[in-house]
Design a protein around this motif. Structure first.
Motif, mmCIF file in Angstrom:
data_model
loop_
_atom_site.group_PDB
_atom_site.id
_atom_site.type_symbol
_atom_site.label_atom_id
_atom_site.label_comp_id
_atom_site.label_asym_id
_atom_site.label_seq_id
_atom_site.Cartn_x
_atom_site.Cartn_y
_atom_site.Cartn_z
ATOM 1 N N GLY A 45 -47.549 -14.346 -42.367
ATOM 2 C CA GLY A 45 -48.114 -14.816 -40.848
ATOM 3 C C GLY A 45 -48.235 -16.464 -41.051
ATOM 4 N N ILE A 46 -48.722 -17.142 -42.155
ATOM 5 C CA ILE A 46 -48.910 -18.293 -42.126
ATOM 6 C C ILE A 46 -47.540 -19.027 -42.068
ATOM 7 N N LEU A 47 -46.666 -18.624 -42.662
ATOM 8 C CA LEU A 47 -45.207 -19.225 -42.704
ATOM 9 C C LEU A 47 -44.658 -18.877 -41.282
ATOM 10 N N LYS A 84 -37.973 -21.888 -26.700
ATOM 11 C CA LYS A 84 -39.178 -22.044 -26.686
ATOM 12 C C LYS A 84 -40.008 -20.736 -26.676
ATOM 13 N N THR A 85 -39.420 -19.688 -25.869
ATOM 14 C CA THR A 85 -39.725 -18.396 -25.736
ATOM 15 C C THR A 85 -39.942 -17.567 -27.050
ATOM 16 N N VAL A 86 -38.765 -17.763 -27.746
ATOM 17 C CA VAL A 86 -38.744 -17.099 -29.302
ATOM 18 C C VAL A 86 -39.759 -17.592 -30.167
ATOM 19 N N LEU A 87 -39.988 -19.181 -29.918
ATOM 20 C CA LEU A 87 -40.798 -19.617 -31.148
ATOM 21 C C LEU A 87 -42.340 -19.262 -30.705
ATOM 22 N N VAL A 88 -42.748 -19.178 -29.340
ATOM 23 C CA VAL A 88 -43.869 -18.920 -29.141
ATOM 24 C C VAL A 88 -44.070 -17.223 -29.475
ATOM 25 N N LEU A 89 -43.230 -16.612 -29.415
ATOM 26 C CA LEU A 89 -43.435 -14.978 -29.868
ATOM 27 C C LEU A 89 -43.367 -15.054 -31.369
ATOM 28 N N LEU A 90 -42.823 -16.015 -32.234
ATOM 29 C CA LEU A 90 -42.913 -15.824 -33.451
ATOM 30 C C LEU A 90 -44.382 -16.335 -33.816
ATOM 31 N N LEU A 91 -44.933 -17.094 -33.073
ATOM 32 C CA LEU A 91 -46.161 -17.699 -33.431
ATOM 33 C C LEU A 91 -47.359 -16.631 -33.192
ATOM 34 N N PHE A 92 -47.037 -15.833 -32.100
ATOM 35 C CA PHE A 92 -47.848 -14.576 -31.880
ATOM 36 C C PHE A 92 -47.775 -13.540 -32.930
ATOM 37 N N ALA A 93 -46.362 -13.517 -33.610
ATOM 38 C CA ALA A 93 -46.400 -12.725 -34.500
ATOM 39 C C ALA A 93 -46.898 -12.921 -35.702
ATOM 40 N N GLY A 94 -46.901 -14.252 -36.214
ATOM 41 C CA GLY A 94 -47.565 -14.518 -37.209
ATOM 42 C C GLY A 94 -49.192 -14.771 -37.100
ATOM 43 N N LEU A 95 -49.816 -14.912 -35.945
ATOM 44 C CA LEU A 95 -50.935 -14.751 -35.799
ATOM 45 C C LEU A 95 -51.463 -13.325 -35.781
ATOM 46 N N SER A 96 -50.543 -12.147 -35.154
ATOM 47 C CA SER A 96 -51.092 -10.885 -35.389
ATOM 48 C C SER A 96 -51.127 -10.552 -36.706
ATOM 49 N N LEU A 97 -50.239 -10.974 -37.581
ATOM 50 C CA LEU A 97 -50.208 -10.474 -38.998
ATOM 51 C C LEU A 97 -51.669 -10.939 -39.693
ATOM 52 N N ILE A 98 -51.838 -12.304 -39.223
ATOM 53 C CA ILE A 98 -52.921 -12.820 -39.841
ATOM 54 C C ILE A 98 -54.567 -12.146 -39.572
ATOM 55 N N VAL A 99 -54.379 -12.007 -38.171
ATOM 56 C CA VAL A 99 -55.695 -11.211 -37.645
ATOM 57 C C VAL A 99 -55.797 -9.939 -38.212
ATOM 58 N N SER A 100 -54.727 -9.025 -38.252
ATOM 59 C CA SER A 100 -54.699 -7.799 -38.639
ATOM 60 C C SER A 100 -55.325 -7.603 -40.089
ATOM 61 N N VAL A 101 -55.015 -8.406 -41.072
ATOM 62 C CA VAL A 101 -55.580 -8.369 -42.261
ATOM 63 C C VAL A 101 -56.571 -9.383 -42.823
ATOM 64 N N LEU A 102 -57.157 -10.156 -41.689
ATOM 65 C CA LEU A 102 -57.976 -11.262 -42.248
ATOM 66 C C LEU A 102 -59.275 -10.592 -43.005
ATOM 67 N N PRO A 103 -59.992 -9.622 -42.752
ATOM 68 C CA PRO A 103 -61.130 -9.092 -43.225
ATOM 69 C C PRO A 103 -60.687 -8.613 -44.784
ATOM 70 N N PHE A 104 -59.433 -8.320 -45.175
ATOM 71 C CA PHE A 104 -58.972 -7.881 -46.269
ATOM 72 C C PHE A 104 -58.314 -8.761 -47.167
ATOM 73 N N ALA A 105 -57.845 -9.922 -46.962
ATOM 74 C CA ALA A 105 -57.007 -11.048 -47.392
ATOM 75 C C ALA A 105 -57.502 -11.414 -48.641
ATOM 76 N N PHE A 106 -59.023 -11.492 -48.640
ATOM 77 C CA PHE A 106 -59.729 -12.219 -49.861
ATOM 78 C C PHE A 106 -60.754 -11.639 -50.324
#
Length: 247
Positions: free
Chosen positions: A103-105, A225-247
């Protein structure tokens, strides 16, 4: 399924179809945000694969005039090789750490692409394309985001938007074929899921049609730019989905 739940299900299918029709990918990213709250994860995964065959098949048909399988087959072959490898090594990795890192990448790549000029076109050979496909399949097997790396690699080449989609959509179609066959072999495609699929098809198709009409009216830079924005949201969704368990 009561009326409210069905309305949410249908709305997610409509919006997911629209996003896929407009961009060529990210349907699963859109619908899972709603469906995981109203149907089971197994049903969600099965429906995403099933609708993926529909959305990617529709895109391939609409772009058949620019379809060039010589460009797509190395990525598709690598993806088929990479998916089972990704699934098999998932048992040895921490899924939360993996999703967080990917997600960060994705977010860094998307932000960089949005804040700098267009990438200089790259020439990529067949062997490198197969390797990119393997990485694409690996990521799909590990995170469920099969198609992200192949989509990014199409941006690197500086192709027009139609040509990009005519390459990465067949790759995604192949990935969904592999996933659907695996699900069928595992016995996860149930009668209830097939009923849900049939109920959602009209909404998915309506979204696809309207999204593709809008795609035909945008230029290459807007698509980039549309593809990049969707990739940004894809990364954000991965981070949000695991944030409580990442550390």
């Amino acid at each position: 399924m009561d009326a409210l739940v069905f309305a949410l299900f249908a709305l997610a299918a409509l919006v997911g179809g629209f996003v896929s029709g407009f961009s060529g990918f990210a349907m699963g990213l859109v619908v899972s945000g709603v469906w995981l709250h109203i149907i089971t994860p197994m049903q969600t995964a099965t429906l995403i694969a099933g609708y993926g065959l529909l959305t990617q098949g529709y895109g391939i048909f609409k772009l058949r005039h620019v379809l060039d399988l010589r460009k797509a087959w190395p990525l598709a072959l690598g993806t088929v090789i990479g998916i089972p490898i990704g699934v098999s090594i998932l048992a040895y990795l921490n899924p939360a750490h993996l999703r967080f890192g990917v997600g960060i990448l994705l977010m860094l790549y998307a932000i960089y692409g949005l804040t700098r000029p267009v990438f200089a076109p790259m020439k990529i050979g067949t062997a490198a394309d197969i390797a990119i496909g393997v990485s694409n399949g690996l990521l799909g097997g590990l995170t469920g985001l099969g198609g992200i790396i192949s989509t990014i690699s199409c941006q690197w080449r500086g192709w027009p938007k139609d040509v990009q989609r005519a390459v990465f959509q067949p790759v995604l179609f192949v990935a969904f074929v592999v996933i659907s066959l695996s699900q069928a072999a595992a016995g996860t495609i149930t009668r209830d899921t097939l009923v849900l699929y049939a109920l959602g098809v009209p909404f998915m198709v309506a979204g696809l049609w309207s999204g593709f009409r809008l795609f035909g009216k945008i230029d290459d830079e807007t698509f980039r730019k549309t593809v990049l924005v969707l990739l940004l949201f894809a990364g954000l969704s991965l981070i949000v989905s695991v944030l409580p368990f990442a550390f």
